[in-house]
Every structure is written in structure tokens, then in C-alpha cells.
Design a protein around this motif. Structure first.
Motif, PDB file in Angstrom:
ATOM      1  N   GLY A   1       0.763  -1.250   0.000  1.00 18.64           N
ATOM      2  CA  GLY A   1       0.000   0.000   0.000  1.00 18.64           C
ATOM      3  C   GLY A   1       0.789   1.292   0.000  1.00 18.64           C
ATOM      4  O   GLY A   1       0.205   2.367   0.141  1.00 18.64           O
ATOM      5  N   TYR A   2       2.103   1.259  -0.185  1.00 20.16           N
ATOM      6  CA  TYR A   2       2.910   2.490  -0.248  1.00 20.16           C
ATOM      7  C   TYR A   2       2.936   2.994  -1.691  1.00 20.16           C
ATOM      8  O   TYR A   2       3.181   2.221  -2.612  1.00 20.16           O
ATOM      9  CB  TYR A   2       4.346   2.222   0.216  1.00 20.16           C
ATOM     10  N   THR A   3       2.701   4.294  -1.875  1.00 19.96           N
ATOM     11  CA  THR A   3       2.783   4.904  -3.208  1.00 19.96           C
ATOM     12  C   THR A   3       4.071   5.711  -3.284  1.00 19.96           C
ATOM     13  O   THR A   3       4.299   6.616  -2.472  1.00 19.96           O
ATOM     14  CB  THR A   3       1.570   5.814  -3.486  1.00 19.96           C
ATOM     15  N   LEU A   4       4.917   5.357  -4.259  1.00 20.64           N
ATOM     16  CA  LEU A   4       6.225   6.001  -4.419  1.00 20.64           C
ATOM     17  C   LEU A   4       6.352   6.574  -5.813  1.00 20.64           C
ATOM     18  O   LEU A   4       5.729   6.078  -6.759  1.00 20.64           O
ATOM     19  CB  LEU A   4       7.359   4.984  -4.208  1.00 20.64           C
ATOM     20  N   ARG A   5       7.172   7.618  -5.943  1.00 22.70           N
ATOM     21  CA  ARG A   5       7.504   8.144  -7.268  1.00 22.70           C
ATOM     22  C   ARG A   5       8.982   7.865  -7.517  1.00 22.70           C
ATOM     23  O   ARG A   5       9.839   8.321  -6.746  1.00 22.70           O
ATOM     24  CB  ARG A   5       7.217   9.647  -7.339  1.00 22.70           C
ATOM     25  N   LEU A   6       9.271   7.100  -8.568  1.00 21.29           N
ATOM     26  CA  LEU A   6      10.651   6.734  -8.905  1.00 21.29           C
ATOM     27  C   LEU A   6      11.143   7.574 -10.081  1.00 21.29           C
ATOM     28  O   LEU A   6      10.420   7.760 -11.062  1.00 21.29           O
ATOM     29  CB  LEU A   6      10.752   5.251  -9.282  1.00 21.29           C
ATOM     30  N   PHE A   7      12.375   8.080  -9.962  1.00 23.50           N
ATOM     31  CA  PHE A   7      13.010   8.840 -11.030  1.00 23.50           C
ATOM     32  C   PHE A   7      14.244   8.069 -11.487  1.00 23.50           C
ATOM     33  O   PHE A   7      15.102   7.741 -10.666  1.00 23.50           O
ATOM     34  CB  PHE A   7      13.460  10.220 -10.532  1.00 23.50           C
ATOM     35  N   ALA A   8      14.321   7.780 -12.784  1.00 25.35           N
ATOM     36  CA  ALA A   8      15.483   7.052 -13.326  1.00 25.35           C
ATOM     37  C   ALA A   8      16.282   7.985 -14.231  1.00 25.35           C
ATOM     38  O   ALA A   8      15.730   8.909 -14.840  1.00 25.35           O
ATOM     39  CB  ALA A   8      15.024   5.830 -14.105  1.00 25.35           C
ATOM     40  N   ILE A   9      17.583   7.732 -14.291  1.00 26.21           N
ATOM     41  CA  ILE A   9      18.477   8.523 -15.151  1.00 26.21           C
ATOM     42  C   ILE A   9      19.411   7.565 -15.882  1.00 26.21           C
ATOM     43  O   ILE A   9      19.827   6.545 -15.322  1.00 26.21           O
ATOM     44  CB  ILE A   9      19.261   9.561 -14.310  1.00 26.21           C
ATOM     45  N   ALA A  10      19.701   7.863 -17.152  1.00 25.44           N
ATOM     46  CA  ALA A  10      20.594   7.012 -17.953  1.00 25.44           C
ATOM     47  C   ALA A  10      21.335   7.885 -18.962  1.00 25.44           C
ATOM     48  O   ALA A  10      20.876   8.973 -19.315  1.00 25.44           O
ATOM     49  CB  ALA A  10      19.793   5.939 -18.678  1.00 25.44           C
ATOM     50  N   PHE A  11      22.482   7.389 -19.420  1.00 20.79           N
ATOM     51  CA  PHE A  11      23.312   8.110 -20.395  1.00 20.79           C
ATOM     52  C   PHE A  11      23.706   7.157 -21.514  1.00 20.79           C
ATOM     53  O   PHE A  11      23.982   5.983 -21.267  1.00 20.79           O
ATOM     54  CB  PHE A  11      24.581   8.655 -19.728  1.00 20.79           C
ATOM     55  N   THR A  12      23.731   7.680 -22.726  1.00 20.35           N
ATOM     56  CA  THR A  12      24.152   6.857 -23.867  1.00 20.35           C
ATOM     57  C   THR A  12      25.674   6.708 -23.848  1.00 20.35           C
ATOM     58  O   THR A  12      26.374   7.543 -23.281  1.00 20.35           O
ATOM     59  CB  THR A  12      23.712   7.494 -25.200  1.00 20.35           C
TER      60      THR A  12
ATOM     61  N   SER B   1      19.819  -2.316 -24.198  1.00 21.16           N
ATOM     62  CA  SER B   1      21.072  -2.476 -24.947  1.00 21.16           C
ATOM     63  C   SER B   1      20.830  -2.724 -26.438  1.00 21.16           C
ATOM     64  O   SER B   1      21.684  -2.410 -27.266  1.00 21.16           O
ATOM     65  CB  SER B   1      21.900  -3.628 -24.360  1.00 21.16           C
ATOM     66  N   THR B   2      19.670  -3.266 -26.796  1.00 20.05           N
ATOM     67  CA  THR B   2      19.344  -3.518 -28.218  1.00 20.05           C
ATOM     68  C   THR B   2      18.871  -2.245 -28.920  1.00 20.05           C
ATOM     69  O   THR B   2      18.899  -2.174 -30.149  1.00 20.05           O
ATOM     70  CB  THR B   2      18.247  -4.594 -28.325  1.00 20.05           C
ATOM     71  N   ILE B   3      18.407  -1.241 -28.147  1.00 17.63           N
ATOM     72  CA  ILE B   3      17.945   0.024 -28.751  1.00 17.63           C
ATOM     73  C   ILE B   3      19.148   0.957 -28.929  1.00 17.63           C
ATOM     74  O   ILE B   3      19.511   1.327 -30.040  1.00 17.63           O
ATOM     75  CB  ILE B   3      16.846   0.687 -27.874  1.00 17.63           C
ATOM     76  N   VAL B   4      19.728   1.339 -27.764  1.00 12.42           N
ATOM     77  CA  VAL B   4      20.938   2.184 -27.735  1.00 12.42           C
ATOM     78  C   VAL B   4      21.760   1.723 -26.541  1.00 12.42           C
ATOM     79  O   VAL B   4      21.197   1.513 -25.459  1.00 12.42           O
ATOM     80  CB  VAL B   4      20.576   3.692 -27.589  1.00 12.42           C
ATOM     81  N   PRO B   5      23.081   1.539 -26.677  1.00 10.12           N
ATOM     82  CA  PRO B   5      23.868   1.137 -25.502  1.00 10.12           C
ATOM     83  C   PRO B   5      23.859   2.238 -24.428  1.00 10.12           C
ATOM     84  O   PRO B   5      24.055   3.410 -24.752  1.00 10.12           O
ATOM     85  CB  PRO B   5      25.288   0.933 -26.047  1.00 10.12           C
ATOM     86  N   LEU B   6      23.602   1.850 -23.182  1.00 10.97           N
ATOM     87  CA  LEU B   6      23.507   2.800 -22.076  1.00 10.97           C
ATOM     88  C   LEU B   6      24.606   2.558 -21.054  1.00 10.97           C
ATOM     89  O   LEU B   6      25.156   1.461 -20.947  1.00 10.97           O
ATOM     90  CB  LEU B   6      22.142   2.688 -21.379  1.00 10.97           C
ATOM     91  N   GLN B   7      24.892   3.608 -20.277  1.00  5.37           N
ATOM     92  CA  GLN B   7      25.833   3.504 -19.152  1.00  5.37           C
ATOM     93  C   GLN B   7      25.313   4.378 -18.004  1.00  5.37           C
ATOM     94  O   GLN B   7      24.450   5.243 -18.211  1.00  5.37           O
ATOM     95  CB  GLN B   7      27.222   3.977 -19.572  1.00  5.37           C
ATOM     96  N   ASN B   8      25.833   4.145 -16.803  1.00  4.59           N
ATOM     97  CA  ASN B   8      25.457   4.926 -15.608  1.00  4.59           C
ATOM     98  C   ASN B   8      23.937   5.037 -15.456  1.00  4.59           C
ATOM     99  O   ASN B   8      23.376   6.138 -15.380  1.00  4.59           O
ATOM    100  CB  ASN B   8      26.072   6.332 -15.646  1.00  4.59           C
ATOM    101  N   VAL B   9      23.274   3.891 -15.423  1.00  3.96           N
ATOM    102  CA  VAL B   9      21.816   3.867 -15.244  1.00  3.96           C
ATOM    103  C   VAL B   9      21.535   3.729 -13.749  1.00  3.96           C
ATOM    104  O   VAL B   9      21.969   2.769 -13.113  1.00  3.96           O
ATOM    105  CB  VAL B   9      21.163   2.706 -16.027  1.00  3.96           C
ATOM    106  N   PHE B  10      20.823   4.725 -13.189  1.00  4.23           N
ATOM    107  CA  PHE B  10      20.538   4.741 -11.753  1.00  4.23           C
ATOM    108  C   PHE B  10      19.082   5.097 -11.491  1.00  4.23           C
ATOM    109  O   PHE B  10      18.459   5.799 -12.297  1.00  4.23           O
ATOM    110  CB  PHE B  10      21.403   5.792 -11.031  1.00  4.23           C
ATOM    111  N   ILE B  11      18.569   4.617 -10.361  1.00  6.42           N
ATOM    112  CA  ILE B  11      17.332   5.187  -9.811  1.00  6.42           C
ATOM    113  C   ILE B  11      17.802   6.434  -9.073  1.00  6.42           C
ATOM    114  O   ILE B  11      18.372   6.365  -7.990  1.00  6.42           O
ATOM    115  CB  ILE B  11      16.605   4.200  -8.868  1.00  6.42           C
ATOM    116  N   ARG B  12      17.596   7.592  -9.697  1.00  8.25           N
ATOM    117  CA  ARG B  12      18.173   8.847  -9.202  1.00  8.25           C
ATOM    118  C   ARG B  12      17.541   9.297  -7.898  1.00  8.25           C
ATOM    119  O   ARG B  12      18.214   9.789  -6.994  1.00  8.25           O
ATOM    120  CB  ARG B  12      17.981   9.936 -10.274  1.00  8.25           C
TER     121      ARG B  12
END
Length: 277
Positions: free
Chosen positions: A147-158, A217-228
Motif C-alpha cells: 500500500g505504499y505509493t512512491l515516485r521513482l526517477f530514473a536517469i541514464a546516459f548513452t 542495450s538492443t535500442i541504444v547502448p547505455l551507461q550509468n543507469v541509476f534510480i536517481r
């Protein structure tokens, strides 16, 4: 010759003490006695939930109980910001992550805390920002099974592809939309299948970030992917038994040992999926 000067009759005038305001006051410039405010304080331990290794992560002062002002009431609702490196029995790899804990109950000299949010340090965020790459961000509101409602923010770099000689690694806007949709999908799936405790266990080794990196990874290779960042939007009605369960030894055993961040060969071993999840 009689004198022409007039002398009025003398009379005694008495002033009431209450009328003159200055009579009751002390001397001007007299200083008030300074009392050290910390002589009235008590110190309480901040106790983190059982999914963290280092449970006692600090102390907090509060005024002693005096009349109707009860010290435990002043402590409830306090939010503490603690580095994850301190909570995970000095693990310097996790120093870039900040955990917010909120005091929900006081037992003896312990403040029993619950998870209230998560964030990245400013210096870590600034170190990720570089030229010649695309920054992709996504956010989603999720509800856990308890029952907890959270807002998650993700960040990624190509990042550059293997054997790429081109200087830049920018992504097309259509690819960015695909990655953002994939990010939202993975975050929603991961969060809605577990309770708050299970979700925090996923946050610590960054398993959601790894899942996004592998899936995209099949769309665009990513690095430094975090739940900010993680924001607490809504909580269920306070239940003391659930809070005590989070702080029990059984919950600590369930949380288990340190989880590895990268699942090696997660993409390669997915047979027939073409590297997708």
C-alpha cells in the motif's frame, strides 16, 4: 509696603506604584541569565529497519518531557538523512546514495524508523554529466503490494558502441522515447510485484538500473543507469506490528547478505529473446 508676590499652598503628592510603569522594572541594560539549552535535552538512538546492516546510525536530541510536552511526540515525524555507506557497514562504493528515514515510533531510547525516500549526492550527479552523450530521464508513480505509493526517477546516459570511432554518441528522439517507455515499464513491474522491504533490497545493489541497462542495450547502448530519486507520496494507515516486523531479527535474516550489483551474462544467457527481457 505689602509684598505683591503670590505663594501657592504647599501640599504632599503621593504616587501609586501601579501607575508608573518604570518603577516596577529593573535597571535598564540588566542581562537575562543565559541557560545552556542542551542541559534540557535527552539523546535518542536512530534505529534503521532490518534490511540495512548497520542498524544504529546516529543520535538525535530532544527536550525532556515537561508537563504536557512529551518528548516522544516531538520525535515522531522527524526525518533523518543518512548515507547508505554508513548503513551498509562502511561500504564506500555506496557513499553516493542518501537514504531518508522517518521516525514512526519511540521505544525506550530508540527511534524506530521507516524508509521515507532516497536520493543521489550532488557531486555524484555532477560527475555523470558530460559532453558528447545524451541524458535520458523517466519518472513513474508506483504502488507496492503493502500500500505504499512512491515516485521513482530514473536517469541514464548513452555510450559509444563497440569499435566506434565517432566522437559523439547521441540518441535519436524516437530511440529516446523507446528507452523512456522501457524504463517506465521495468520500474512499474519491479515495484508493483513486491512490498516496501523488497523494493529497498532492490534499490541497494541497483538491480533495477541493471535491468534497464540490459533491456535497452538492443535500442541504444547505455551507461550509468541509476534510480536517481525516490519520493514517498502516500503511506497506508500506521500499523505498529508491521513496523516491528521490519525491525525484527527475522526481517534481517530475510534481507540476507550483500547482493551483487551486476548479474553477469544476463543478456547473453536469455535464449531466443534476442537480448531482450
Amino acid at each position: 509696603r505689602p509684598s505683591t508676590s503670590f505663594h501657592p499652598p504647599t501640599c504632599c503628592v503621593t504616587m501609586a506604584i501601579g501607575k508608573n510603569k518604570r518603577l516596577t522594572k529593573g535597571r535598564k541594560g540588566q542581562k537575562k541569565k543565559i541557560v545552556d539549552p542542551f542541559t534540557r535535552k535527552e539523546w535518542y538512538d536512530i534505529k534503521a529497519p532490518a534490511m540495512f546492516i548497520n542498524r544504529i546510525c546516529g543520535k538525535t536530541p530532544v527536550n525532556r518531557t515537561q508537563g504536557t510536552k512529551i518528548s516522544s511526540d516531538a520525535l515522531k515525524g522527524r526525518v533523518f538523512e543518512v548515507s547508505l555507506a554508513d548503513l551498509q557497514a562502511p561500504d564506500e562504493e555506496q557513499a553516493h546514495r542518501k537514504i531518508k528515514l522517518i521516525c514512526e515510533e519511540v521505544q525506550g531510547r530508540n527511534c524506530l524508523c521507516n524508509f521515507h525516500g532516497m536520493d543521489l549526492t550532488r557531486d555524484k550527479l555532477c560527475s555523470l554529466l558530460k559532453k558528447w552523450q545524451t541524458l535520458i530521464e523517466a519518472s513513474v508513480d508506483v504502488k507496492t503490494t503493502d500500500g505504499y505509493t512512491l515516485r521513482l526517477f530514473a536517469i541514464a546516459f548513452t555510450k559509444k558502441r563497440q569499435n566506434q570511432s565517432k566522437k559523439t554518441s547521441y540518441a535519436q528522439s524516437s530511440k529516446i522515447r523507446q528507452i523512456r517507455a522501457k524504463m517506465v515499464e521495468i520500474m512499474s513491474n519491479e515495484a508493483s510485484k513486491c512490498d516496501l522491504t523488497g523494493l529497498i533490497i532492490k534499490f541497494i545493489p541497483e538491480t533495477i538500473g541493471t535491468a534497464i541497462e540490459n533491456a535497452c542495450s538492443t535500442i541504444v547502448p547505455l551507461q550509468n543507469v541509476f534510480i536517481r530519486k525516490v519520493k514517498m507520496l502516500k503511506k497506508p494507515k500506521f500499523d505498529l506490528t508491521k513496523l516491528l516486523e521490519m525491525h525484527s531479527e527475522a526481517a534481517a535474516a530475510e534481507a540476507g547478505a550483500k547482493v551483487s550489483r551486476v548479474e553477469e551474462g544476463a543478456v547473453e544467457n536469455t535464449a531466443g529473446a534476442g537480448g531482450r527481457y
